[in-house]
Design an enzyme around this catalytic site. Structure first.
Site, PDB file in Angstrom:
ATOM      1  N   TYR A   7       0.847  -1.194   0.000  1.00  0.00           N
ATOM      2  CA  TYR A   7       0.000   0.000   0.000  1.00  0.00           C
ATOM      3  C   TYR A   7       0.884   1.247   0.000  1.00  0.00           C
ATOM      4  CZ  TYR A   7      -3.367   3.477   1.562  1.00  0.00           C
ATOM      5  OH  TYR A   7      -4.148   4.601   1.664  1.00  0.00           O
ATOM      6  N   LYS A  11       1.357   4.379  -2.879  1.00  0.00           N
ATOM      7  CA  LYS A  11       1.174   5.805  -2.583  1.00  0.00           C
ATOM      8  C   LYS A  11       2.449   6.587  -2.880  1.00  0.00           C
ATOM      9  CE  LYS A  11      -2.903   4.856  -1.513  1.00  0.00           C
ATOM     10  NZ  LYS A  11      -3.819   4.859  -2.648  1.00  0.00           N
ATOM     11  N   THR A  42     -16.418   4.957   4.168  1.00  0.00           N
ATOM     12  CA  THR A  42     -17.035   4.234   3.050  1.00  0.00           C
ATOM     13  C   THR A  42     -17.064   2.742   3.386  1.00  0.00           C
ATOM     14  OG1 THR A  42     -14.951   3.791   1.906  1.00  0.00           O
ATOM     15  CG2 THR A  42     -16.060   5.899   1.413  1.00  0.00           C
TER      16      THR A  42
END
Length: 119
Positions: A7, A11, A42
């Site tokens: 991850y 980024k 979300t």
């Protein structure tokens, strides 16, 4: 973020990519804004996959407490209208981590391995 190497790599790549695009498109009148939101409330974690490919199926507490999507959208539109290069929509811990990434990566490592940071 410890334990999120892939991850983090994605980024990090976006920062380089958007920086390059900003230079390449400048002469065409195109402005490039990189928006880095923190947690957004979300269903992302509900739909995420675990390391073995199975559904995570749970709403993470950090996501549940995240920024409302409307807040993020409003800030994104404002940032684009203001032609901001970089916008980080996150709490103070993320800002501290961002600054330490630039100024002192070794200090960031020490800070992220304290109990108070992991809370």
């Amino acid at each position: 973020m410890p334990e999120r190497a892939l991850y983090n790599a994605s980024k990090f790549a976006l920062h380089g990519y958007f920086g390059s695009l900003r230079h390449e498109l400048h002469d065409y009148g195109v402005h490039v804004s990189l928006i880095c939101p923190g947690y957004v409330a979300t269903n992302l974690s509900l739909n995420a996959l675990t390391s073995d490919g199975s559904a995570h199926g749970m709403l993470d507490p950090t996501t549940a407490k995240g920024y409302p999507p409307e807040f993020v959208a409003k800030n994104v539109l404002y940032a684009i209208a203001q032609k901001r290069d970089l916008v980080i929509l996150a709490d103070v811990k993320v800002w501290i981590a961002y600054v330490l990434t630039i100024l002192s990566p070794s200090m960031l490592f020490k800070v992220t391995h304290t109990k108070s940071f992991k809370k």
